[in-house]
Design a protein around this motif. Structure first.
Motif, short mmCIF file in Angstrom:
data_model
loop_
_atom_site.label_atom_id
_atom_site.label_comp_id
_atom_site.label_asym_id
_atom_site.label_seq_id
_atom_site.Cartn_x
_atom_site.Cartn_y
_atom_site.Cartn_z
N GLY A 238 55.89 -2.22 32.88
CA GLY A 238 54.65 -1.64 33.38
C GLY A 238 54.08 -0.57 32.49
O GLY A 238 54.45 -0.43 31.33
N GLU A 239 53.19 0.18 33.09
CA GLU A 239 52.42 1.15 32.33
C GLU A 239 53.20 2.43 32.09
O GLU A 239 54.38 2.51 32.41
CB GLU A 239 51.13 1.46 33.10
CG GLU A 239 50.19 0.27 33.22
CD GLU A 239 49.05 0.59 34.16
OE1 GLU A 239 48.41 1.64 33.98
OE2 GLU A 239 48.83 -0.20 35.09
N THR B 200 55.00 2.26 40.14
CA THR B 200 56.09 1.41 39.64
C THR B 200 56.89 0.81 40.78
O THR B 200 56.98 1.39 41.87
CB THR B 200 57.04 2.22 38.73
OG1 THR B 200 58.04 1.34 38.24
CG2 THR B 200 57.71 3.38 39.47
#
Ligand SMILES: *[C@@H]1O[C@H](CO)[C@@H](O)[C@H](O)[C@H]1NC(C)=O
Ligand SMILES: *[C@@H]1O[C@H](CO)[C@@H](O)[C@H](O)[C@H]1NC(C)=O
Ligand SMILES: *[C@@H]1O[C@H](CO)[C@@H](O)[C@H](O)[C@H]1NC(C)=O
Length: 235
Positions: free
Chosen positions: A139-140, A167
């Motif tokens: 993810g980011e 998340t």
């Protein structure tokens, strides 16, 4: 204050970072080497003269820690602004320094004096560790900064949260001691909420008194607030 922050490329409330700092290795579960603290850091009865900055979002004192599964009460002194699996091979930078410059000491002294108004405190050391845009394993990215603020008598933690992406990973934020007697988990239900909450009335910032001496409570209970203009002006 927004334009100043923009020019400096700093999220609101962050101390400057990056320039000439120690950078941790771009490794899965990696850590810095032992970093000697010029001013040893008192943490609930123990005094640490070294620290390790661990890629997975924590500081330890006696040895590096590779664990990405969060477990604050795990038989060690630990400060974990955001303990989760982070991957700096995919981007971002994790860096740190011990800063004893008068400019930075003035900033952290002003902050602590404001958050803990009934103690007299003048900082003589600020160990600053910053996770700048470091992606989760999946993810980011996340951006946060932890500062160990101390003098020979007292010690405090300041944590600044910038962008914290949502998340699905396990994560935890807080600190704990070897014997788990002084253990605190930041009470938020999602990771992004770290950026929009506070225990000292400053959006995205937390502060804790951690030398173990009594009679020193933060001035505000759990609260939400807007960014603090005073510090932003200096940055
Ligand atoms: C990082 O830790 C995880 C969990 O223990 C493990 O699966 C993975 O192999 C580790 N990676 C490295 C490079 O040690
Ligand atoms: C580090 O701390 C230990 C334990 O407090 C102490 O015995 C030792 O002398 C310290 N080392 C340095 C280099 O200050
Ligand atoms: C600090 O302030 C708190 C709350 O105002 C108060 O309860 C406490 O007694 C004060 N402690 C000292 C040492 O003055």
């Amino acid at each position: 204050e927004n334009s100043l922050n923009f020019l400096c490329h700093l999220p609101a409330n962050f101390l400057p970072f990056g320039n000439g700092e120690i950078v941790t290795p771009r490794l899965e579960n990696g850590s810095s080497e032992a970093i000697t603290l010029q001013l040893p850091f008192k943490f609930f009865g123990r005094t640490h003269n070294q620290t390790f900055v661990n890629n997975n979002g924590h500081l330890t004192f006696t040895e590096p820690l590779s664990d990405y599964i969060p477990l604050l009460n795990s038989g060690r002194d630990i400060i974990a602004p955001l303990w989760t699996q982070l991957d700096n091979r995919r981007g971002g930078t994790i860096s740190c320094r011990e800063d004893r410059s008068s400019a930075v000491l003035a900033l952290v002294t002003a902050a602590i004096d404001r958050y803990f108004p009934n103690i007299t405190f003048v900082a003589t050391s600020a160990f600053v560790a910053t996770w700048d845009s470091v992606p989760y394993q999946n993810g980011e990215g996340v951006t946060f900064q932890v500062v160990l603020v101390s003098n020979v008598h007292r010690s405090f933690i300041l944590i600044n949260y910038g962008d914290i992406a949502e998340t699905e990973q396990m994560w935890q934020a807080g600190y704990s001691t070897l014997d788990s007697l002084h253990s605190f988990t930041i009470p938020v239900t999602s990771a992004p909420e770290l950026s929009s909450s506070s225990n000292i009335n400053v959006y995205g910032r937390r502060s804790f008194h951690v030398d173990g001496s009594p009679n020193c409570k933060p001035m505000q209970p759990e609260a939400r607030a807007s960014p603090e203009p005073f510090l932003s002006l200096f940055l």
